[in-house]
Write a protein that holds these residues in place. Structure first.
Motif, PDB file in Angstrom:
ATOM      1  N   UNK A  96      21.775  31.258  47.003  1.00 39.59           N
ATOM      2  CA  UNK A  96      22.265  32.617  46.784  1.00 39.59           C
ATOM      3  C   UNK A  96      21.076  33.497  46.453  1.00 39.59           C
ATOM      4  N   UNK A  97      21.279  34.796  46.602  1.00 38.34           N
ATOM      5  CA  UNK A  97      20.195  35.734  46.336  1.00 38.34           C
ATOM      6  C   UNK A  97      19.856  35.743  44.848  1.00 38.34           C
ATOM      7  N   UNK A  98      18.564  35.649  44.536  1.00 40.61           N
ATOM      8  CA  UNK A  98      18.129  35.590  43.141  1.00 40.61           C
ATOM      9  C   UNK A  98      17.384  36.835  42.692  1.00 40.61           C
ATOM     10  N   UNK A  99      17.486  37.939  43.459  1.00 40.41           N
ATOM     11  CA  UNK A  99      16.845  39.161  42.984  1.00 40.41           C
ATOM     12  C   UNK A  99      17.642  39.702  41.799  1.00 40.41           C
ATOM     13  N   UNK A 100      16.989  40.502  40.979  1.00 38.95           N
ATOM     14  CA  UNK A 100      17.615  40.985  39.745  1.00 38.95           C
ATOM     15  C   UNK A 100      18.922  41.724  40.005  1.00 38.95           C
ATOM     16  N   UNK A 101      18.992  42.677  40.947  1.00 43.83           N
ATOM     17  CA  UNK A 101      20.255  43.403  41.134  1.00 43.83           C
ATOM     18  C   UNK A 101      21.434  42.492  41.449  1.00 43.83           C
ATOM     19  N   UNK A 102      21.231  41.502  42.341  1.00 43.66           N
ATOM     20  CA  UNK A 102      22.356  40.642  42.695  1.00 43.66           C
ATOM     21  C   UNK A 102      22.794  39.799  41.510  1.00 43.66           C
ATOM     22  N   UNK A 103      21.841  39.341  40.696  1.00 45.03           N
ATOM     23  CA  UNK A 103      22.198  38.542  39.528  1.00 45.03           C
ATOM     24  C   UNK A 103      22.950  39.396  38.498  1.00 45.03           C
ATOM     25  N   UNK A 104      22.540  40.652  38.366  1.00 45.73           N
ATOM     26  CA  UNK A 104      23.238  41.559  37.449  1.00 45.73           C
ATOM     27  C   UNK A 104      24.685  41.755  37.894  1.00 45.73           C
ATOM     28  N   UNK A 105      24.874  41.997  39.207  1.00 41.79           N
ATOM     29  CA  UNK A 105      26.224  42.197  39.728  1.00 41.79           C
ATOM     30  C   UNK A 105      27.074  40.959  39.488  1.00 41.79           C
ATOM     31  N   UNK A 106      26.505  39.779  39.698  1.00 45.70           N
ATOM     32  CA  UNK A 106      27.268  38.557  39.466  1.00 45.70           C
ATOM     33  C   UNK A 106      27.632  38.409  37.991  1.00 45.70           C
ATOM     34  N   UNK A 107      26.693  38.756  37.110  1.00 43.66           N
ATOM     35  CA  UNK A 107      26.976  38.669  35.672  1.00 43.66           C
ATOM     36  C   UNK A 107      28.116  39.605  35.273  1.00 43.66           C
ATOM     37  N   UNK A 108      28.072  40.825  35.788  1.00 40.44           N
ATOM     38  CA  UNK A 108      29.124  41.778  35.433  1.00 40.44           C
ATOM     39  C   UNK A 108      30.462  41.324  36.019  1.00 40.44           C
ATOM     40  N   UNK A 109      30.425  40.718  37.199  1.00 43.84           N
ATOM     41  CA  UNK A 109      31.655  40.163  37.772  1.00 43.84           C
ATOM     42  C   UNK A 109      32.260  39.140  36.821  1.00 43.84           C
ATOM     43  N   UNK A 110      31.403  38.301  36.241  1.00 44.74           N
ATOM     44  CA  UNK A 110      31.887  37.309  35.281  1.00 44.74           C
ATOM     45  C   UNK A 110      32.443  37.982  34.026  1.00 44.74           C
ATOM     46  N   UNK A 111      31.757  39.028  33.565  1.00 45.35           N
ATOM     47  CA  UNK A 111      32.249  39.740  32.385  1.00 45.35           C
ATOM     48  C   UNK A 111      33.644  40.302  32.623  1.00 45.35           C
ATOM     49  N   UNK A 112      33.854  40.851  33.819  1.00 45.74           N
ATOM     50  CA  UNK A 112      35.170  41.377  34.146  1.00 45.74           C
ATOM     51  C   UNK A 112      36.218  40.263  34.092  1.00 45.74           C
ATOM     52  N   UNK A 113      35.808  39.080  34.593  1.00 45.87           N
ATOM     53  CA  UNK A 113      36.731  37.951  34.633  1.00 45.87           C
ATOM     54  C   UNK A 113      37.057  37.444  33.225  1.00 45.87           C
ATOM     55  N   UNK A 114      36.042  37.482  32.320  1.00 44.08           N
ATOM     56  CA  UNK A 114      36.229  36.933  30.979  1.00 44.08           C
ATOM     57  C   UNK A 114      36.698  37.963  29.956  1.00 44.08           C
ATOM     58  N   UNK A 115      36.877  39.209  30.382  1.00 44.80           N
ATOM     59  CA  UNK A 115      37.202  40.278  29.426  1.00 44.80           C
ATOM     60  C   UNK A 115      38.469  39.985  28.635  1.00 44.80           C
ATOM     61  N   UNK A 116      39.430  39.297  29.255  1.00 45.40           N
ATOM     62  CA  UNK A 116      40.699  39.003  28.589  1.00 45.40           C
ATOM     63  C   UNK A 116      40.724  37.596  27.973  1.00 45.40           C
ATOM     64  N   UNK A 117      39.624  36.857  28.128  1.00 38.34           N
ATOM     65  CA  UNK A 117      39.595  35.478  27.632  1.00 38.34           C
ATOM     66  C   UNK A 117      39.375  35.462  26.121  1.00 38.34           C
ATOM     67  N   UNK A 118      40.219  34.751  25.383  1.00 39.82           N
ATOM     68  CA  UNK A 118      40.066  34.727  23.920  1.00 39.82           C
ATOM     69  C   UNK A 118      38.825  33.980  23.440  1.00 39.82           C
ATOM     70  N   UNK A 119      38.206  33.186  24.323  1.00 40.80           N
ATOM     71  CA  UNK A 119      37.016  32.431  23.925  1.00 40.80           C
ATOM     72  C   UNK A 119      35.792  33.347  23.957  1.00 40.80           C
ATOM     73  N   UNK A 120      35.210  33.701  22.795  1.00 37.70           N
ATOM     74  CA  UNK A 120      34.086  34.638  22.760  1.00 37.70           C
ATOM     75  C   UNK A 120      32.807  34.070  23.347  1.00 37.70           C
ATOM     76  N   UNK A 121      32.673  32.741  23.393  1.00 42.25           N
ATOM     77  CA  UNK A 121      31.428  32.135  23.856  1.00 42.25           C
ATOM     78  C   UNK A 121      31.191  32.370  25.346  1.00 42.25           C
TER      79      UNK A 121
END
Length: 609
Positions: free
Chosen positions: A288-313
Motif C-alpha cells: 500500500x502507499x506509504x506516503x504521509x498523506x495516504x497514511x493520514x487518510x487511513x488513520x482518520x478512516x480508522x478514527x471514524x470507525x472507532x469513534x463509537x467504540x467504547x474501548x479508548x485504547x
C-alpha cells in the motif's frame, strides 16, 4: 424597465410562466383529462385541475421517501393526475434519477432506482474523474462540486451527467419538474423576493422577483440583461449538489460539517482499502502507499470507525500514530492534541473522545497544505507507474495488479484539491444573470454582484411551495409530502408566512395542529376558502397510521436522521415501505380531493367571468 424579447440570450422579467412551459402544461392537461375520464370524471379541458406534488428536504430520508411515495402512486394509478413535480434538497436527488428516463412515470424506472439504492457506491475513480473535469473548466470550482459528486456516488449510486435543459423538448408524459434552491447571501440578509430560485427544463430564476433566464444559459455571464459569455451548463450531478447543500450554512456547527466530510471521504476510503487489501498481494506481501498523506487518510478512516467504540485504547493508538506522522507538520495547537497522557485518555468519556476526534479532524483539514505538501515519498509511489515500468522491463505481467495504488492516488487528489476549499468555505458560486441589470424590481444588492451563491432551499423553507404559489401557475391542489427530521408542520407554517409576505393566496392553517407534532396523522387537509386559494394535503412521513403510536414515531425519527452515513439495504427497504404505506392509506382521500379540485377549477372560472 428592461425591454423584453423572446431570445434566450436575454433576461426575462415577468411573473408569468414562459411560453414553453405553457405549451407543456396544455399538452400535459390533455393527458390528465383522459386520466380523469378513466376515473369516471368527465370534464372540459379548462376544468382540469392544476395539481402539484411537493417533496420536502431531508437528505437520503427524503430521497428514499419520495421514491417510495411515487412508486405507490404509480401502483395506485394516481401519477396521471399530477401536473407539477417539485422538489427541494433530498427529494431533488430522487427526481434527478427518475427524470433521466423520459417515460419514467409509465414504466419500471422507480424499481430500477430502488435497486440502485441497494447496490454499491460509484467507483471512487469515476467520482474523482468528474471532479477533475469540473476543476479543468476553470470556473467556480467549490465545495458544491465536491458535495454533488459524493451525493450522486454515495447516496444515489449513479453519476448522471445530463443537463436539465436536455429535457426541454420532451413530450408531456411526466409531470413538469421544478427544482429549488436559494441565494445564500440574500437569505442571510433576510430578503424575501430575491432568495427563492427555481430551475425547470426551460427556465431558471427567482420566483419572487419574476426574473428568469433560459436554463441552458444558467451559469453563463450576463451584463445589463444580455448574454456576454456562453458557458457550459451545469449537469445533474452539480444540480444535486446545489439543491442538497444544507451544510453550506456557516451558522451550522462547523465541526459537525467537517466531521461529515471526513465521514464521506474516510468511510469511502476505509471501505475501498479493506476490499483492495484482501485482493492485493505481491510476493506474499500487501503493498500500500506509504506516503504521509495516504497514511493520514487511513488513520482518520480508522478514527471514524472507532469513534463509537467504547474501548479508548483503539482511538488512542491511532491518535498516537497521527502524532508521529505529523510531528512538525501541523500548528502548535495541533501538536498539543497528541500529548494527552494514556491514563488520562482512558478516563475520558465516549462523548469527550468523540469531541476530541472532531477537533483532530478539523485541525488536519485546516493544516492540509502542510502535511500534504510533500506529495510523493521515496519509499513508494502514489500511482502505478513504478509497477508498469517494472512490468515492461521484465516483460512479465505481475500476478496481481495493486489497484490500491490508483485508488489512493484518487484519495490523495481529494486531499490536495478539496481540503483547501474547506478553508475558503465557498458554496454554489455561479455567474449572476442579473448583474448590472437596470430594473426597479431588482434590488440593487442583487444587480451589483457578478456572482451569486445557490444552495439548499431547505435553509429557507424545507418544502418547494414558492414555485407553485406563483399565481401564474394557478395551482388548485397541493399534495405536500413532509420528510423533515423535526416538527412535521414547520414547512406548512413557513409556507403560510411566505405567502403572507408575498401577498399570495394560501389556505388557513390552524395553530392547534402544532400540538400534534410528536404524534401526527398521516394526512391533513387545509382547504382553500376562495377559488384562488389552493387546497393543501399535508402528509408527514412518520405518523400514527404507519408507526402505530408516538413511541414508534420517535424511534423511526431517531433511526433515520439526516446527517448520517448512507442507509443499508434493510433500512432502505423499511423506509420505502413506510412511505408507500402512507400513500396507500390515503389513496381515496387523494381521489376525493382531485374531484373537489375539478369543482374548484370550475368555480375559479365562474369567478373570473
Amino acid at each position: 424597465m428592461l425591454k423584453q424579447t423572446d431570445t434566450p440570450e436575454t433576461v426575462r422579467l415577468s411573473h408569468s410562466i414562459n411560453d414553453e412551459e405553457i405549451k407543456y402544461v396544455k399538452e400535459r392537461k390533455t393527458l390528465i383529462k383522459k386520466w380523469l375520464k378513466g376515473q369516471g370524471i368527465d370534464c372540459e379541458l379548462e376544468d382540469v385541475p392544476n395539481i402539484a406534488f411537493l417533496g420536502s428536504g431531508g437528505g437520503e430520508r427524503a430521497a428514499v421517501g419520495m421514491l417510495g411515495s411515487l412508486h405507490q402512486l404509480g401502483q395506485d394509478n394516481l401519477l396521471g393526475s399530477l401536473l407539477y413535480m417539485c422538489g427541494v434538497s433530498g427529494t431533488t436527488w430522487c427526481m434527478s434519477s427518475l427524470y433521466s428516463d423520459p417515460d419514467w412515470s409509465l414504466n419500471k424506472r422507480c424499481d430500477e432506482v430502488i435497486k440502485m439504492l441497494k447496490g454499491p457506491t460509484v467507483d471512487l475513480s469515476k467520482t474523482v474523474e468528474w471532479l477533475k473535469s469540473r476543476k479543468a473548466l476553470n470556473q467556480e470550482f467549490n465545495l458544491t462540486d465536491f458535495w454533488g459528486a459524493f451525493t450522486a456516488s454515495y447516496f444515489m449510486k449513479e453519476m448522471n451527467t445530463r443537463c436539465l435543459s436536455e429535457e426541454a423538448h420532451r413530450n408531456s408524459t411526466n409531470p413538469y419538474p421544478i427544482y429549488s434552491a436559494i441565494e445564500l447571501e440574500h437569505n442571510q440578509m433576510g430578503c424575501t423576493k430575491g432568495v427563492w430560485f427555481e430551475m425547470t427544463p426551460h427556465e431558471s430564476g427567482f420566483s419572487g422577483l419574476g426574473a428568469f433566464v433560459s436554463t441552458s444559459f444558467l451559469g453563463s455571464q450576463f451584463e445589463g440583461g444580455t448574454l456576454t459569455e456562453k458557458r457550459k451548463e451545469m449537469d445533474m450531478v452539480l444540480l444535486q449538489g446545489i439543491c442538497g447543500s444544507a451544510i453550506a450554512d456557516e451558522q451550522r456547527n462547523i465541526a459537525e460539517v467537517i466531521q461529515w466530510i471526513w465521514d464521506l471521504l474516510g468511510g469511502h476510503e476505509s471501505m475501498m482499502l479493506k476490499e483492495n487489501m484482501n485482493m492485493v498481494e505481491t510476493s506474499g506481501k500487501v503493498k500500500v502507499c506509504e506516503c504521509v498523506p495516504s497514511r493520514v487518510v487511513r488513520c482518520v478512516s480508522e478514527l471514524m470507525e472507532y469513534a463509537e467504540d467504547p474501548d479508548p485504547l483503539k482511538t488512542r493508538e491511532v491518535i498516537t500514530t497521527l502524532g508521529q506522522l505529523l510531528e512538525g507538520l501541523v500548528s502548535s495547537k495541533g501538536e498539543m492534541l497528541w500529548n494527552m497522557d494514556p491514563e488520562s485518555w482512558k478516563r475520558t468519556s465516549l462523548v469527550e473522545r468523540k469531541k476530541f476526534i472532531e477537533t483532530v479532524s478539523l485541525e488536519l483539514i485546516l493544516s492540509s497544505d502542510s502535511w500534504a505538501k510533500d506529495w510523493k515519498d521515496k519509499r513508494y509511489t502514489c500511482n502505478d507507474e513504478a509497477m508498469s515500468r517494472e512490468s515492461m522491463r521484465t516483460s512479465k505481467k505481475p500476478d496481481k495488479v495493486p489497484i490500491t495504488n490508483s485508488w489512493l492516488s484518487d484519495g490523495l487528489w481529494i486531499v490536495k484539491n478539496i481540503f483547501p476549499l474547506v478553508q475558503k468555505w465557498e458554496w454554489g458560486t455561479t455567474s449572476n444573470f442579473l448583474f448590472k441589470i437596470d430594473d426597479t424590481n431588482v434590488p440593487s444588492s442583487m444587480a451589483s454582484k457578478e456572482k451569486i451563491h445557490l444552495v439548499d432551499a431547505g435553509l429557507k423553507l424545507n418544502s418547494p411551495y414558492p414555485p407553485v404559489l406563483r399565481t401564474s401557475r394557478k395551482v388548485d391542489l397541493i399534495i405536500s409530502l413532509d420528510f423533515s427530521e423535526g416538527d412535521p408542520f414547520e414547512t406548512v407554517f413557513n409556507a403560510k408566512t411566505y405567502a403572507l409576505q408575498q401577498k399570495l393566496p394560501f389556505p388557513p392553517v390552524k395553530e392547534s395542529v402544532r400540538e400534534e407534532k410528536d404524534h401526527p396523522q398521516g394526512c391533513y387537509i387545509f382547504e382553500g376558502r376562495r377559488p384562488e386559494e389552493p387546497t393543501v394535503m399535508h402528509m408527514p412521513l412518520f405518523n400514527l397510521q404507519n408507526c402505530q403510536d408516538e413511541e414508534g414515531i420517535k424511534k423511526e425519527r431517531e433511526k433515520y436522521t439526516t446527517l448520517r452515513q448512507p442507509y443499508g439495504a434493510p433500512e432502505n427497504e423499511r423506509l420505502l415501505k413506510k412511505a408507500k404505506d402512507n400513500l396507500k392509506n390515503n389513496k381515496y382521500r387523494i381521489l376525493v380531493q382531485i374531484i373537489m379540485a375539478v369543482q374548484r377549477r370550475k368555480n375559479r372560472k365562474s369567478v373570473a367571468q
